[in-house]
Scaffold this active site. Structure first.
Site, PDB file in Angstrom:
ATOM      1  N   HIS A 268       0.816  -1.214   0.000  1.00  0.00           N
ATOM      2  CA  HIS A 268       0.000   0.000   0.000  1.00  0.00           C
ATOM      3  C   HIS A 268       0.851   1.266   0.000  1.00  0.00           C
ATOM      4  O   HIS A 268       2.011   1.271   0.419  1.00  0.00           O
ATOM      5  CB  HIS A 268      -0.937   0.008   1.208  1.00  0.00           C
ATOM      6  CG  HIS A 268      -0.201   0.042   2.527  1.00  0.00           C
ATOM      7  ND1 HIS A 268       0.328   1.202   3.053  1.00  0.00           N
ATOM      8  CD2 HIS A 268       0.092  -0.938   3.410  1.00  0.00           C
ATOM      9  CE1 HIS A 268       0.918   0.936   4.204  1.00  0.00           C
ATOM     10  NE2 HIS A 268       0.794  -0.363   4.445  1.00  0.00           N
TER      11      HIS A 268
ATOM     12  N   GLU B 126      -1.540  -6.679   7.691  1.00  0.00           N
ATOM     13  CA  GLU B 126      -0.174  -6.442   8.150  1.00  0.00           C
ATOM     14  C   GLU B 126       0.106  -7.279   9.392  1.00  0.00           C
ATOM     15  O   GLU B 126      -0.814  -7.719  10.099  1.00  0.00           O
ATOM     16  CB  GLU B 126       0.003  -4.939   8.455  1.00  0.00           C
ATOM     17  CG  GLU B 126       1.349  -4.525   9.004  1.00  0.00           C
ATOM     18  CD  GLU B 126       2.524  -4.868   8.103  1.00  0.00           C
ATOM     19  OE1 GLU B 126       2.809  -6.080   7.943  1.00  0.00           O
ATOM     20  OE2 GLU B 126       3.175  -3.945   7.594  1.00  0.00           O
TER      21      GLU B 126
END
EC number: 5.4.2.11
Length: 226
Positions: A9, A109
């Site tokens: 990202h 994550e």
């Protein structure tokens, strides 16, 4: 040619502030928005049949922004797998102009536990740089109440093998927008890296990595493929 496109990202607001983020759901910064758009430009001519993201908004924002100028002009739509009736499209014409997007926490994550929301420099001052380096860059050592890179791979890799890899075998081109550590665990498997080798693997925000699935193995392409 069947492609697997991986993208960390764009910069998040907490990346910008140098804070441990983990599973805290923080959006992209202005720079991150521009990184996502630029990443989309670099892959806009590559075929994409399915998109996968984590359940965190920075991952979803990146995927959607990256697709805004794709040459196919197809529109991503989020498939709510827990309620498939919510995203069912009853027009074949419109279906042909859409790309399904699936979300899973398996791609989230690494969870940083008690470090989440804390400034990285302040944590280093409190616990020592060597301890923080072990938490951040070792393979099996996790921060307090958090995950190690090994732990992250324990959820990322089964999801890839069970949900994504079969699509690649069918010739579907896949775009994954995820996170530094979930992607590191995946790349470790794709490139057969050792526990020592993966420690030096750095993934900048907003820079696509493209692999070709040959039917036998994954081959990494030069960044200029797009």
């Amino acid at each position: 040619m069947t492609l697997l496109i991986l993208l960390r990202h764009g910069q998040s607001v907490w990346n910008q502030k140098n804070l441990f983020t983990g599973w805290v759901d923080i959006p992209l910064s202005q720079q991150g928005i521009q990184e996502a758009i630029a990443a989309g430009e670099s892959i806009k001519h590559l075929p994409i049949d399915c998109i996968f993201t984590s359940t965190l908004v920075r991952s979803l924002m990146t995927a959607l922004l990256a697709m805004t100028n794709h040459s196919s002009q197809k529109v991503p739509y989020i498939v709510h797998e827990e309620r498939p009736d919510m995203s069912r499209i009853h027009s074949q014409k419109e279906m042909e102009q859409m790309i399904p997007l699936f979300q899973s926490s398996a791609l989230n994550e690494r969870m940083y536990g008690e470090l989440q929301g804390k400034n990285k420099q302040e944590v280093a001052a409190q616990f020592g740089e060597e301890q923080v380096k072990l938490w951040r860059r070792s393979y099996r050592i996790a921060p307090p109440q958090g995950e190690s890179l090994f732990d992250t791979g324990q959820r990322t890799l089964p999801y890839f093998q069970e949900r994504i890899f079969p699509l690649l075998q069918q010739g579907k081109n896949i775009f994954i927008s995820a996170h530094g550590n979930s992607l590191r665990s995946l790349i470790m498997d794709l490139e057969k890296l050792s526990e020592e080798q993966v420690l030096s693997l750095e993934l900048p925000t907003g820079q696509p990595i493209v692999y070709e699935w040959t039917g036998q193995k994954f081959t990494k392409h030069a960044p200029s493929l797009g």
